[in-house]
Design a protein around this motif. Structure first.
Motif, PDB file in Angstrom:
ATOM      1  N   GLU A  19       0.825  -1.212   0.000  1.00 33.48           N
ATOM      2  CA  GLU A  19       0.000   0.000   0.000  1.00 33.48           C
ATOM      3  C   GLU A  19       0.860   1.264   0.000  1.00 33.48           C
ATOM      4  O   GLU A  19       0.555   2.239  -0.682  1.00 33.48           O
ATOM      5  N   ILE A  20       1.952   1.240   0.760  1.00 37.42           N
ATOM      6  CA  ILE A  20       2.866   2.389   0.797  1.00 37.42           C
ATOM      7  C   ILE A  20       3.450   2.625  -0.598  1.00 37.42           C
ATOM      8  O   ILE A  20       3.494   3.750  -1.087  1.00 37.42           O
ATOM      9  N   CYS A  21       3.906   1.546  -1.241  1.00 41.83           N
ATOM     10  CA  CYS A  21       4.547   1.660  -2.560  1.00 41.83           C
ATOM     11  C   CYS A  21       3.577   2.112  -3.634  1.00 41.83           C
ATOM     12  O   CYS A  21       3.899   2.971  -4.458  1.00 41.83           O
ATOM     13  N   GLU A  22       2.404   1.533  -3.641  1.00 42.03           N
ATOM     14  CA  GLU A  22       1.448   1.822  -4.707  1.00 42.03           C
ATOM     15  C   GLU A  22       0.594   3.052  -4.426  1.00 42.03           C
ATOM     16  O   GLU A  22      -0.006   3.609  -5.334  1.00 42.03           O
ATOM     17  N   GLY A  23       0.562   3.473  -3.162  1.00 40.16           N
ATOM     18  CA  GLY A  23      -0.307   4.581  -2.790  1.00 40.16           C
ATOM     19  C   GLY A  23       0.359   5.944  -2.786  1.00 40.16           C
ATOM     20  O   GLY A  23      -0.264   6.937  -2.429  1.00 40.16           O
TER      21      GLY A  23
END
Length: 196
Positions: A19-23
């Motif tokens: 989520e951190i990477c894609e968000g």
């Protein structure tokens, strides 16, 4: 993960690496932890940190790096772990079993670890009836031939061992039994549900 000229959000309460990477969240790169794990070669690692210091996020990052399920992801592009070529062969190369206990309160679960005294490898005893108890028995296969059938048999042996030795006798309510066989980069997991 790079800002590409835009402001990144601060990930308050976000502890999922994907989520951190894609968000588009701000991320303090701790990915060299992966190379520390690979190069250390210990069988067990203990990561202690105070509350809210990223234990769950680090675990999620480690899972994302090693787990076969995430093969082909680009989440680590541009991170420090890429400066360690020795870890590349381990990227998304293993079956990973991840049990997250971050939402449990201290009196909500009891965990036992086998020490040759006739207990299952992992017993998570839940006091809250909304959630299941979990019993895990692990086996390791070293077979050189007919690996799939051997792993299936070993996983079945693990489930049989749970039932025969009644590792669940002190548990009440819904209980999940996991018989797991591991061999190199392969895993076979068999599952049963009981209502006690």
């Amino acid at each position: 993960m790079k800002g590409e000229g835009r402001l990144l959000a601060i990930p308050g309460g976000v502890d999922d690496f994907r989520e951190i990477c894609e968000g588009g969240y701000y991320f303090v790169d701790k990915s060299e932890l992966v190379s520390d794990i690979v190069n250390d070669r210990s069988e067990v690692f203990l990561f202690t940190r105070p509350r809210r210091f990223g234990k769950s996020l680090n675990l999620s990052m480690i899972d994302a790096f090693f787990n076969l399920e995430y093969k082909g992801n680009k989440w680590f592009d541009g991170l420090k772990v890429n400066s360690h070529p020795e870890v590349e062969e381990h990227r998304n190369a293993y079956p990973v079993i991840r049990l997250c206990m971050k939402d449990l309160v201290a009196d909500d679960v009891g965990i036992e670890r086998e020490a040759g005294n006739g207990r299952a490898d992992i017993i998570m005893r839940r006091n809250d009836p909304r959630y299941p108890n979990i019993v895990v028995e692990l086996k390791k296969s070293r077979s050189k031939t007919d690996i799939f059938n051997t792993m299936e048999k070993e996983a079945r042996k693990a489930l049989t061992q749970i039932r025969t030795r009644e590792y669940y006798r002190s548990l009440k309510g819904k209980t999940y039994l996991y018989g797991v066989c591991l061999q190199n980069k392969k895993a076979k997991v068999l599952f049963e549900e009981m209502d006690l």
